[in-house]
Scaffold this motif. Structure first.
Motif, PDB file in Angstrom:
ATOM      1  N   PRO A 263       0.766  -1.348  -0.086  1.00  0.00           N
ATOM      2  CA  PRO A 263       0.094   0.054   0.121  1.00  0.00           C
ATOM      3  C   PRO A 263       0.835   1.480  -0.136  1.00  0.00           C
ATOM      4  CG  PRO A 263      -0.875  -1.640   1.557  1.00  0.00           C
ATOM      5  CD  PRO A 263       0.488  -2.175   1.035  1.00  0.00           C
ATOM      6  N   TYR A 264       2.041   0.971   0.431  1.00  0.00           N
ATOM      7  CA  TYR A 264       3.095   2.351   0.508  1.00  0.00           C
ATOM      8  C   TYR A 264       3.896   2.405  -0.707  1.00  0.00           C
ATOM      9  CZ  TYR A 264       0.939   2.133   5.191  1.00  0.00           C
ATOM     10  OH  TYR A 264       0.227   2.066   6.245  1.00  0.00           O
ATOM     11  N   ARG A 265       3.913   1.373  -1.512  1.00  0.00           N
ATOM     12  CA  ARG A 265       4.749   1.531  -2.603  1.00  0.00           C
ATOM     13  C   ARG A 265       4.843   2.777  -3.522  1.00  0.00           C
ATOM     14  NH1 ARG A 265       7.737  -2.097  -5.533  1.00  0.00           N
ATOM     15  NH2 ARG A 265       6.950  -3.658  -4.055  1.00  0.00           N
ATOM     16  N   ASP A 266       3.871   3.618  -3.942  1.00  0.00           N
ATOM     17  CA  ASP A 266       3.968   4.760  -4.554  1.00  0.00           C
ATOM     18  C   ASP A 266       4.880   5.736  -3.518  1.00  0.00           C
ATOM     19  OD1 ASP A 266       2.972   3.392  -6.699  1.00  0.00           O
ATOM     20  OD2 ASP A 266       0.899   4.406  -6.158  1.00  0.00           O
ATOM     21  N   SER A 267       4.266   5.693  -2.502  1.00  0.00           N
ATOM     22  CA  SER A 267       4.690   6.934  -1.756  1.00  0.00           C
ATOM     23  C   SER A 267       6.407   6.735  -1.432  1.00  0.00           C
ATOM     24  CB  SER A 267       4.169   7.073  -0.249  1.00  0.00           C
ATOM     25  OG  SER A 267       4.287   5.938   0.383  1.00  0.00           O
ATOM     26  N   VAL A 268       6.907   5.583  -1.440  1.00  0.00           N
ATOM     27  CA  VAL A 268       8.215   5.302  -1.138  1.00  0.00           C
ATOM     28  C   VAL A 268       8.991   5.425  -2.428  1.00  0.00           C
ATOM     29  CG1 VAL A 268      10.069   3.516  -0.526  1.00  0.00           C
ATOM     30  CG2 VAL A 268       7.637   3.648   0.644  1.00  0.00           C
ATOM     31  N   THR A 269       8.646   4.827  -3.680  1.00  0.00           N
ATOM     32  CA  THR A 269       9.374   4.914  -4.780  1.00  0.00           C
ATOM     33  C   THR A 269       9.345   6.239  -5.406  1.00  0.00           C
ATOM     34  OG1 THR A 269       7.307   3.889  -5.689  1.00  0.00           O
ATOM     35  CG2 THR A 269       9.107   2.114  -5.108  1.00  0.00           C
ATOM     36  N   SER A 270       8.682   6.994  -5.107  1.00  0.00           N
ATOM     37  CA  SER A 270       8.239   8.448  -5.575  1.00  0.00           C
ATOM     38  C   SER A 270       9.636   9.286  -5.225  1.00  0.00           C
ATOM     39  CB  SER A 270       7.078   9.139  -5.237  1.00  0.00           C
ATOM     40  OG  SER A 270       6.986   9.220  -4.007  1.00  0.00           O
ATOM     41  N   GLU A 271      10.011   8.870  -4.002  1.00  0.00           N
ATOM     42  CA  GLU A 271      11.220   9.536  -3.563  1.00  0.00           C
ATOM     43  C   GLU A 271      12.703   8.908  -4.272  1.00  0.00           C
ATOM     44  OE1 GLU A 271      11.261  11.970  -1.365  1.00  0.00           O
ATOM     45  OE2 GLU A 271       9.244  11.617  -0.627  1.00  0.00           O
ATOM     46  N   ALA A 272      13.443   9.896  -4.791  1.00  0.00           N
ATOM     47  CA  ALA A 272      14.699   9.736  -5.545  1.00  0.00           C
ATOM     48  C   ALA A 272      15.961   9.225  -4.838  1.00  0.00           C
ATOM     49  CB  ALA A 272      15.062  10.886  -6.214  1.00  0.00           C
ATOM     50  N   ALA A 273      16.085  10.001  -3.732  1.00  0.00           N
ATOM     51  CA  ALA A 273      17.415   9.398  -3.031  1.00  0.00           C
ATOM     52  C   ALA A 273      16.946   8.450  -1.969  1.00  0.00           C
ATOM     53  CB  ALA A 273      17.686  10.698  -2.263  1.00  0.00           C
ATOM     54  N   PRO A 274      18.054   7.417  -1.880  1.00  0.00           N
ATOM     55  CA  PRO A 274      17.967   6.501  -0.838  1.00  0.00           C
ATOM     56  C   PRO A 274      17.454   6.835   0.793  1.00  0.00           C
ATOM     57  CG  PRO A 274      19.688   5.977  -2.114  1.00  0.00           C
ATOM     58  CD  PRO A 274      19.342   7.625  -2.494  1.00  0.00           C
ATOM     59  N   ALA A 275      18.046   7.793   1.159  1.00  0.00           N
ATOM     60  CA  ALA A 275      17.964   8.305   2.339  1.00  0.00           C
ATOM     61  C   ALA A 275      16.424   8.757   2.366  1.00  0.00           C
ATOM     62  CB  ALA A 275      18.676   9.575   2.677  1.00  0.00           C
ATOM     63  N   SER A 276      15.552   9.409   1.439  1.00  0.00           N
ATOM     64  CA  SER A 276      14.188   9.869   1.338  1.00  0.00           C
ATOM     65  C   SER A 276      13.506   8.560   1.346  1.00  0.00           C
ATOM     66  CB  SER A 276      14.066  10.681   0.326  1.00  0.00           C
ATOM     67  OG  SER A 276      15.031  11.801   0.456  1.00  0.00           O
ATOM     68  N   ARG A 277      13.776   7.637   0.581  1.00  0.00           N
ATOM     69  CA  ARG A 277      12.884   6.469   0.364  1.00  0.00           C
ATOM     70  C   ARG A 277      12.928   5.820   1.816  1.00  0.00           C
ATOM     71  NH1 ARG A 277      13.252   3.067  -5.272  1.00  0.00           N
ATOM     72  NH2 ARG A 277      12.885   4.972  -6.588  1.00  0.00           N
ATOM     73  N   ALA A 278      14.221   5.419   2.591  1.00  0.00           N
ATOM     74  CA  ALA A 278      14.110   5.095   3.771  1.00  0.00           C
ATOM     75  C   ALA A 278      13.382   5.653   4.747  1.00  0.00           C
ATOM     76  CB  ALA A 278      15.721   5.007   4.268  1.00  0.00           C
ATOM     77  N   GLU A 279      13.320   7.078   4.648  1.00  0.00           N
ATOM     78  CA  GLU A 279      12.491   7.788   5.609  1.00  0.00           C
ATOM     79  C   GLU A 279      11.048   7.780   5.343  1.00  0.00           C
ATOM     80  OE1 GLU A 279      11.939  12.542   6.982  1.00  0.00           O
ATOM     81  OE2 GLU A 279      13.403  11.960   5.777  1.00  0.00           O
ATOM     82  N   ALA A 280      10.484   7.413   4.181  1.00  0.00           N
ATOM     83  CA  ALA A 280       9.395   7.281   3.584  1.00  0.00           C
ATOM     84  C   ALA A 280       8.775   5.968   4.188  1.00  0.00           C
ATOM     85  CB  ALA A 280       9.039   7.306   2.229  1.00  0.00           C
ATOM     86  N   LEU A 281       9.671   4.763   4.102  1.00  0.00           N
ATOM     87  CA  LEU A 281       9.314   3.524   4.379  1.00  0.00           C
ATOM     88  C   LEU A 281       9.321   3.371   5.964  1.00  0.00           C
ATOM     89  CD1 LEU A 281       9.109   0.425   4.067  1.00  0.00           C
ATOM     90  CD2 LEU A 281      11.455   0.248   4.029  1.00  0.00           C
ATOM     91  N   ALA A 282      10.184   4.126   6.717  1.00  0.00           N
ATOM     92  CA  ALA A 282       9.898   4.399   8.036  1.00  0.00           C
ATOM     93  C   ALA A 282       8.659   4.998   8.554  1.00  0.00           C
ATOM     94  CB  ALA A 282      11.123   5.262   8.774  1.00  0.00           C
ATOM     95  N   THR A 283       8.176   5.845   7.974  1.00  0.00           N
ATOM     96  CA  THR A 283       6.741   6.640   8.081  1.00  0.00           C
ATOM     97  C   THR A 283       5.899   5.412   7.772  1.00  0.00           C
ATOM     98  OG1 THR A 283       7.565   8.528   7.466  1.00  0.00           O
ATOM     99  CG2 THR A 283       5.294   8.314   7.312  1.00  0.00           C
ATOM    100  N   ALA A 284       5.877   4.658   6.858  1.00  0.00           N
ATOM    101  CA  ALA A 284       4.780   3.805   6.479  1.00  0.00           C
ATOM    102  C   ALA A 284       4.816   2.322   7.639  1.00  0.00           C
ATOM    103  CB  ALA A 284       5.038   2.900   5.029  1.00  0.00           C
TER     104      ALA A 284
END
Length: 250
Positions: free
Chosen positions: A142-163
């Protein structure tokens, strides 16, 4: 539970004499839960650090920590020393035990373990692995789009943490060296994963696919660590490590 034959006190030392109503069940219980939750999300921590975060006195925090220790919901370890060895005892760090984490959601653990055992006995390890992969897919998809929309690995990791936090894992990230550490301070399925590590393995693989880079699991609550910690390198999502001969490594 202790019998209350006097007025209880608030964290600031003031009693509820004005109302004549004991506040143990409300203020005391609520504050103790806040102390426990802070240890869950940010521990191990000193009593002073907990007090600063919650805005109450260290004396009040130590009272709550003493109760958590007495109830086997918390334990202590010595803080690592930095710099020259000084006088006095090392500071104590407080962290939740498995029993302490249970107040944040270990319901139905026995049933879950029994169910996976039944699956393993009657359908084999492949079925357990398939179950683990299906479960983590339902967790992160359910959170794939919100995570993969981030370009930088750090931003993706942060989005995953939020999820993950939304799903009850109390997750956070921090920069460590040339990468990020994804920390899950709570694991609702830790008891099951302790017996069936396939759950942790499937989770790690799902994180790697979602973040678009190889990740490494450094610690897990299921193995007795304070948090589930995953290293996320600073490579660009989708990049593959190059081998000396110009090919790629898995």
């Amino acid at each position: 539970m202790k019998k209350q034959d006097t007025f209880d006190q608030h964290d600031d030392g003031q009693s509820s004499a004005a109302t004549g109503v004991p506040v143990q069940v409300t203020a005391e219980g609520r504050t103790r839960n806040e102390v426990a939750r802070l240890l869950l999300e940010q521990g191990p921590m000193t009593a002073v650090a907990v007090a600063e975060q919650l805005g109450i006195s260290p004396t009040a925090v130590r009272r709550h920590l003493d109760v958590l220790l007495a109830d086997a919901e918390a334990e202590t370890r010595e803080a690592p020393r930095r710099g020259p060895r000084g006088r006095g005892r090392p500071a104590k760090l407080f962290l939740l035990t498995e029993q302490g984490r249970a107040r944040f959601g270990h319901a139905y653990d026995d049933l879950a373990v029994a169910a996976v055992r039944f699956l393993a006995e009657h359908a084999g390890d492949d079925a357990v692995r398939a179950f683990a992969e299906s479960r983590v897919a339902a967790l992160v998809e359910p959170y794939r789009d919100s995570v993969t929309s981030e370009a930088a690995p750090a931003s993706r990791a942060e989005a995953l943490a939020t999820a993950l936090t939304r799903e009850g894992y109390a997750a956070s990230t921090r920069q460590v060296g040339a990468g990020e550490q994804l920390c899950q301070h709570h694991c609702p399925v830790a008891h099951v994963a302790a017996e069936f590590p396939q759950l942790c393995e499937a989770e790690t693989e799902a994180f790697a696919k979602l973040l678009g880079t190889h990740v490494q699991r450094l610690a897990t609550i299921a193995r007795g660590d304070a948090a589930c910690t995953t290293h996320v390198p600073a490579d660009k999502p989708g990049d593959e490590a190059r081998s000396p001969n110009g090919g790629t490594t898995a």
